[in-house]
Design a protein around this motif. Structure first.
Motif, PDB file in Angstrom:
ATOM      1  N   VAL A  53       0.839  -1.200   0.000  1.00  0.00           N
ATOM      2  CA  VAL A  53       0.000   0.000   0.000  1.00  0.00           C
ATOM      3  C   VAL A  53       0.878   1.255   0.000  1.00  0.00           C
ATOM      4  O   VAL A  53       0.612   2.210  -0.744  1.00  0.00           O
ATOM      5  CB  VAL A  53      -0.974   0.001   1.204  1.00  0.00           C
TER       6      VAL A  53
ATOM      7  N   GLY B 197       2.149   1.691  -3.330  1.00  0.00           N
ATOM      8  CA  GLY B 197       1.077   2.186  -4.182  1.00  0.00           C
ATOM      9  C   GLY B 197       0.938   3.699  -4.095  1.00  0.00           C
ATOM     10  O   GLY B 197       0.791   4.376  -5.121  1.00  0.00           O
ATOM     11  N   PHE B 198       1.007   4.243  -2.895  1.00  0.00           N
ATOM     12  CA  PHE B 198       0.917   5.695  -2.739  1.00  0.00           C
ATOM     13  C   PHE B 198       2.121   6.386  -3.373  1.00  0.00           C
ATOM     14  O   PHE B 198       1.992   7.428  -4.002  1.00  0.00           O
ATOM     15  CB  PHE B 198       0.768   6.091  -1.265  1.00  0.00           C
TER      16      PHE B 198
ATOM     17  N   ILE C  59      -2.714  -0.079  -4.209  1.00  0.00           N
ATOM     18  CA  ILE C  59      -3.490   0.442  -3.076  1.00  0.00           C
ATOM     19  C   ILE C  59      -4.772  -0.355  -2.871  1.00  0.00           C
ATOM     20  O   ILE C  59      -5.115  -0.725  -1.747  1.00  0.00           O
ATOM     21  CB  ILE C  59      -3.818   1.935  -3.290  1.00  0.00           C
TER      22      ILE C  59
END
Length: 187
Positions: A40, A43-44, A84
Motif C-alpha cells: 500500500v 502504491g501511494f 493500493i
C-alpha cells in the motif's frame, strides 16, 4: 559542543534501534500484514510519482519526451491504484516477477561460469546460480509464501539492524559518560 552532539546522538541511535526492533518483530509476527502494508505504501508512492510525471509532461518548460513522461505517468498511476486497492494481488504479482527474474539470472550466471572471461571462481558463480534458481522456482511456484518469506527476511534484517543501533547508542553513551582520559603527549 561536541559533547552535546554525542549526548544527543546516542539517544537517536537508541531510538532508531528500538524502532527497527519493533518493526522487525511486527514483520516477523505478522508477515502477510507487513507485505500488504508495504505494498500500500508503494502504491501511494507510485501514485504520487505518476501524478508528478503527468504534471511534468504538460509543463511548458519540460524538455525531452513529453509523451514518454505522460505514458510513464499513466502507468505509474495504474500500478499505484492497483497496489493500493489490491495489495495482496500486487505483492503476489511482484513476487512472481521477481521469481522469473531470479530464474533468468540463474541461467546467465551458469553461462558466465563457463565463459572464457571471468573474475570470480567458477564454483562461486555456480553456487550463486543454484541459489538464484532455487529461490526463483520457490517464488514462481508459491508467490504467496514468497511474499511472506520476503516480509519475514525484511523483519529479521530490521531486527538485527535495530539491535546494532541500540548497541552503538549505548556504546556512544558509555563513551560520553566515561570519556577515556587523554594520553599525555611525550616530549
Amino acid at each position: 559542543m561536541d559533547r552535546e552532539l554525542f549526548a544527543e546522538s546516542w539517544k537517536m541511535l537508541v531510538v532508531r534501534g528500538v524502532i527497527g526492533i519493533v518493526f522487525g518483530l511486527l514483520a516477523i509476527i505478522w508477515p502477510l500484514e507487513t507485505a500488504i502494508a508495504l505494498m500500500v505504501l508503494f502504491g501511494f508512492w507510485a501514485l504520487i510519482d505518476g501524478i508528478s510525471s503527468l504534471i511534468e509532461a504538460f509543463r511548458s518548460e519540460t524538455q525531452g519526451s513529453r509523451l514518454g513522461l505522460a505514458v510513464m505517468g499513466v502507468i505509474a498511476i495504474i500500478v499505484g491504484l492497483f497496489a493500493i486497492f489490491s495489495p495482496s494481488v500486487a505483492a503476489n504479482t511482484l513476487t512472481l516477477i521477481f521469481g522469473i527474474y531470479l530464474i533468468i539470472r540463474a541461467v546467465f550466471e551458469v553461462f558466465a561460469a563457463f565463459s572464457s572471461y571471468r573474475l570470480t571462481p567458477r564454483w562461486l558463480l555456480l553456487l550463486g546460480a543454484a541459489l538464484s534458481l532455487l529461490l526463483g522456482i520457490f517464488f514462481v511456484a508459491n508467490p504467496g509464501r514468497g511474499t511472506v518469506g520476503i516480509a519475514v527476511w525484511l523483519g529479521l534484517i530490521a531486527l538485527c539492524w535495530g539491535l546494532v543501533f541500540v548497541a552503538m547508542g549505548l556504546i556512544v553513551r558509555r563513551g560520553h559518560v566515561n570519556p577515556s582520559p587523554a594520553t599525555p603527549a611525550t616530549a
